[in-house]
Write an enzyme that holds these catalytic residues in place. Structure first.
Site, short mmCIF file in Angstrom:
data_model
loop_
_atom_site.label_atom_id
_atom_site.label_comp_id
_atom_site.label_asym_id
_atom_site.label_seq_id
_atom_site.Cartn_x
_atom_site.Cartn_y
_atom_site.Cartn_z
N HIS A 1 2.62 4.06 0.61
CA HIS A 1 1.66 4.25 -0.48
C HIS A 1 1.48 5.73 -0.78
O HIS A 1 1.88 6.59 0.01
CB HIS A 1 0.29 3.64 -0.12
CG HIS A 1 0.23 2.15 -0.30
ND1 HIS A 1 0.61 1.28 0.70
CD2 HIS A 1 -0.15 1.37 -1.34
CE1 HIS A 1 0.46 0.03 0.27
NE2 HIS A 1 0.01 0.07 -0.97
N LYS B 1 -4.24 7.29 -0.21
CA LYS B 1 -4.70 6.07 0.48
C LYS B 1 -5.24 6.45 1.86
O LYS B 1 -4.58 7.18 2.61
CB LYS B 1 -3.55 5.06 0.60
CG LYS B 1 -4.02 3.72 1.16
CD LYS B 1 -3.01 2.62 0.90
CE LYS B 1 -3.46 1.31 1.50
NZ LYS B 1 -4.71 0.81 0.88
#
Ligand code: NAD
Length: 265
Positions: free
Chosen positions: A154, A158
């Site tokens: 990600h 995140k």
């Protein structure tokens, strides 16, 4: 099918307005924001970057439920509890994507689903939801000769790892294999780890740049590897899945449903 959007000015709210407007079988029945939001009184289409559509953003969710067959809610837990209560009082459908719902709040949603049609999912991507079923089935059929490793990647912002979706994939694999997920995982390796044990599900994580999200579940055996991979390139997939769920909800009996029900899994 008249669909209403709560949290209309949010990142998902704007995508949902675009998605409903672009769907031939759906009509935007209204849009609402929290009291005090700058978006109230603005045209919902302009807010979503579409140009004017003659739907003003309001502040009254009860009136929105009256005007719509289904309401889509990607807001915040406290708001979603109120919306679940309104869906129950008015016997309407609520498509619920808000995450971070506590067990106590979930009990209120479960109670509301006695008189409302609620479709709740922490991931509205149909392909991700299907991948849970594929992973469960692969784990069941292939058996313990295949080591299961889950990799996810990600963007740099995140803050939690592994992702909630990676953990759900792990739970699906554990269910298929018939093991206790909470006891049989490997979370990160460093240094002299020894040989890989047979059984537990391994996790690895990468973070960087602007990656929307990639999940790869690998089944590894002597001489072969099966991979079930999902790559997201934007968050519109969640809005599209939520609109699909709203259209599916029409004519269903009151109850709590998931995207698995929408996909017939
Ligand atoms: P965001 O902060 O951009 O938007 C939330 C919006 O809700 C804001 O505009 C806020 O003003 C509004 N809001 C808050 N309280 C309200 C109320 N009482 N009435 C009306 N509007 C209210 O957040 P976001 O990125 O759009 O995400 C929203 C939620 O959806 C989060 O919980 C997120 O984790 C979740 N999400 C779920 C999925 C999924 O597939 N299930 C996908 C993406 C995001």
């Amino acid at each position: 099918m008249r669909i209403g959007i709560v949290g209309a000015a949010g990142r998902m709210g704007q995508m949902l307005i675009r998605e409903v407007q672009g769907n031939a079988t759906a009509k935007l029945g209204g849009a609402v924001e929290r009291a005090g939001s700058d978006a109230i009184g603005r045209d919902a289409g302009e807010l979503a970057g579409l140009g004017p559509i003659q739907v003003k953003v309001g502040a009254d969710p009860a009136a929105l439920f009256d005007a719509c067959d289904a309401v889509i809610d990607f807001t915040a837990p406290a708001a979603s509890i109120v919306h679940a209560g309104l869906a129950a009082a008015k016997g309407k459908a609520l498509i619920l994507g808000t995450t971070g719902i506590t067990a106590a709040d979930q009990a209120k949603i479960d109670a509301a689903a006695k008189s409302a049609i609620i479709v709740q999912s922490t991931n509205f991507s149909p392909a991700v939801v299907l991948s849970f079923a594929l992973v469960e089935e692969a784990a069941r059929r292939l058996g313990p000769d295949y080591d299961i490793e889950i990799f996810e990647m990600h963007h740099r912002h995140k803050v939690d790892a592994p992702s909630g979706t990676a953990l759900s994939l792990g739970r699906a694999a554990a269910k298929g294999r018939g093991i206790d997920f909470d006891k049989e995982t490997i979370r990160g390796r460093d240094g002299h780890t020894g040989a890989r044990p047979t059984g537990p599900i391994g996790f690895s994580v990468a973070r960087g740049g602007s990656e929307t999200g990639e999940h790869n579940v690998m089944f590894l055996a002597e001489g072969e590897r099966l991979e079930i991979v999902h790559k997201a390139s934007n968050r519109q997939i969640y809005a599209r899945g939520a609109v699909r769920a709203a259209l599916w909800a029409k004519g269903q009996k009151p109850g709590l449903y998931s995207m698995r029900d929408v996909l017939g899994l």
